[in-house]
Design a protein around this motif. Structure first.
Motif, PDB file in Angstrom:
ATOM      1  N   GLY A  43       1.008  -1.257   0.211  1.00 50.80           N
ATOM      2  CA  GLY A  43      -0.004  -0.223   0.136  1.00 50.80           C
ATOM      3  C   GLY A  43       0.883   1.068  -0.122  1.00 50.80           C
ATOM      4  N   PHE A  44       1.648   1.135   0.526  1.00 51.41           N
ATOM      5  CA  PHE A  44       2.840   2.229   0.459  1.00 51.41           C
ATOM      6  C   PHE A  44       3.026   2.748  -0.468  1.00 51.41           C
ATOM      7  N   ARG A  93       1.689   2.126  -3.368  1.00 51.53           N
ATOM      8  CA  ARG A  93       1.199   2.746  -4.453  1.00 51.53           C
ATOM      9  C   ARG A  93       0.849   3.765  -4.239  1.00 51.53           C
ATOM     10  N   ARG A  94       0.459   4.131  -2.684  1.00 52.85           N
ATOM     11  CA  ARG A  94       0.765   5.985  -2.637  1.00 52.85           C
ATOM     12  C   ARG A  94       1.661   6.630  -3.125  1.00 52.85           C
ATOM     13  N   CYS A  95       3.010   6.020  -3.165  1.00 52.35           N
ATOM     14  CA  CYS A  95       4.683   7.305  -3.624  1.00 52.35           C
ATOM     15  C   CYS A  95       4.286   6.832  -4.741  1.00 52.35           C
ATOM     16  N   GLU A 142       1.618   7.256  -6.958  1.00 51.15           N
ATOM     17  CA  GLU A 142       0.535   8.338  -6.694  1.00 51.15           C
ATOM     18  C   GLU A 142       1.360   9.531  -6.852  1.00 51.15           C
ATOM     19  N   LYS A 143       1.938   9.637  -6.003  1.00 50.68           N
ATOM     20  CA  LYS A 143       2.623  10.870  -6.058  1.00 50.68           C
ATOM     21  C   LYS A 143       3.241  11.349  -6.874  1.00 50.68           C
ATOM     22  N   GLU A 178       6.133  10.468   5.603  1.00 48.36           N
ATOM     23  CA  GLU A 178       5.070   9.895   6.053  1.00 48.36           C
ATOM     24  C   GLU A 178       4.932   8.643   7.124  1.00 48.36           C
ATOM     25  N   GLU A 196       3.235   4.642   8.385  1.00 48.31           N
ATOM     26  CA  GLU A 196       2.229   3.711   8.465  1.00 48.31           C
ATOM     27  C   GLU A 196       1.902   3.189  10.020  1.00 48.31           C
TER      28      GLU A 196
END
Length: 255
Positions: free
Chosen positions: A29-30, A32-34, A36-37, A191, A193
């Motif tokens: 998940g982390f 993927r979020r990176c 997307e940034k 960030e 988590e």
């Protein structure tokens, strides 16, 4: 040794990520979020030729294809690249090292690399090689981790056995210096988590292949007794067990 280099056993890194290929997406998940940034820094992808350098299972290769790009997926780990191929992530697949990309100069419009270059031996050579394959007017867009990442885990292990058991990361100032030969934009964000318990936290790191240490594999990290010791000293917050990252997002403008 240059200030932005590490001694990295590439075959061990590749093996660790190959073993993680089947579990990776469930715990990434982390990551993927990176990614997307990074994507938020990009636009007008249709028709571009994109190199996904350190593609993993091809999550973002497929994003680029859906946006109308022609995609080349590259990874050091054979297991990851095969997973990307099975999921039909790209038009072309390269089993290769980001520091030695088997493409001609100026052959792609965009090089995208999400949380991969921290596994390179030299940040400078990785940036230079990614820039080499990008056409003038194109971009290298990347994320990496800086010093101060995983500090809670490192400090907790230090209390257990006097060792940190996490990789070293370059200081942000060192990353900035490595980017100086290029026209670039850099941003640093903190960030965090959260995990319900130590075992879940450690399984998440193992699931993405990140338990491999640059200097070699540590022994005894998975015994229940050591997990119990770690749990006793790990800092607790209302949201759960924190794990912090110093995330660097960079864009190099190729000329």
């Amino acid at each position: 040794m240059l200030p932005h280099t590490f001694c990295v056993d590439k075959s061990a890194v590749a093996a660790a990520f190959s073993r993680a290929a089947d579990s990776y997406d469930a715990v990434a998940g982390f990551q993927r979020r990176c990614g997307e940034k990074i994507l938020s820094q990009l636009n007008n992808l249709s028709g571009l030729k994109v190199l996904d350098a350190g593609c993993g299972t091809g999550v973002f290769s497929r994003e680029f294809r859906r946006a109308g790009a022609h995609v080349i997926s590259l990874d050091l780990a054979e297991g990851m690249l095969e997973k990307s191929r099975i999921l039909d992530s790209a038009e072309q697949y390269l089993l290769a090292d980001i520091e030695h990309i088997p493409l001609p100069d100026h052959s792609v419009d965009l090089c995208f690399s999400n949380l991969a270059i921290q596994w390179c031996g030299s940040l400078g050579s990785a940036l230079a090689e990614m820039s080499r394959v990008v056409k003038p007017g194109g971009k290298v867009a990347f994320s990496t981790l800086a010093q101060g990442s995983l500090t809670e885990l490192a400090q907790a292990w230090q209390q257990v056995d006097g060792q940190t058991h996490v990789n070293q990361f370059l200081a942000f100032d060192t990353i900035k210096r490595a980017c100086e030969p290029f026209s670039h934009d850099l941003q640093l964000t903190h960030e965090t988590e959260f995990y319900p318990d130590v075992i879940t936290l450690m399984k998440s790191l193992k699931g993405i292949g990140a338990t491999h240490i640059h200097q070699g594999r540590n022994s005894g990290l998975t015994s229940r007794g050591r997990f119990a010791q770690l749990a006793r000293v790990y800092p607790q917050q209302a949201e759960g067990l924190p794990l912090s990252y110093q995330l660097v997002i960079g864009v190099l403008h190729c000329e």
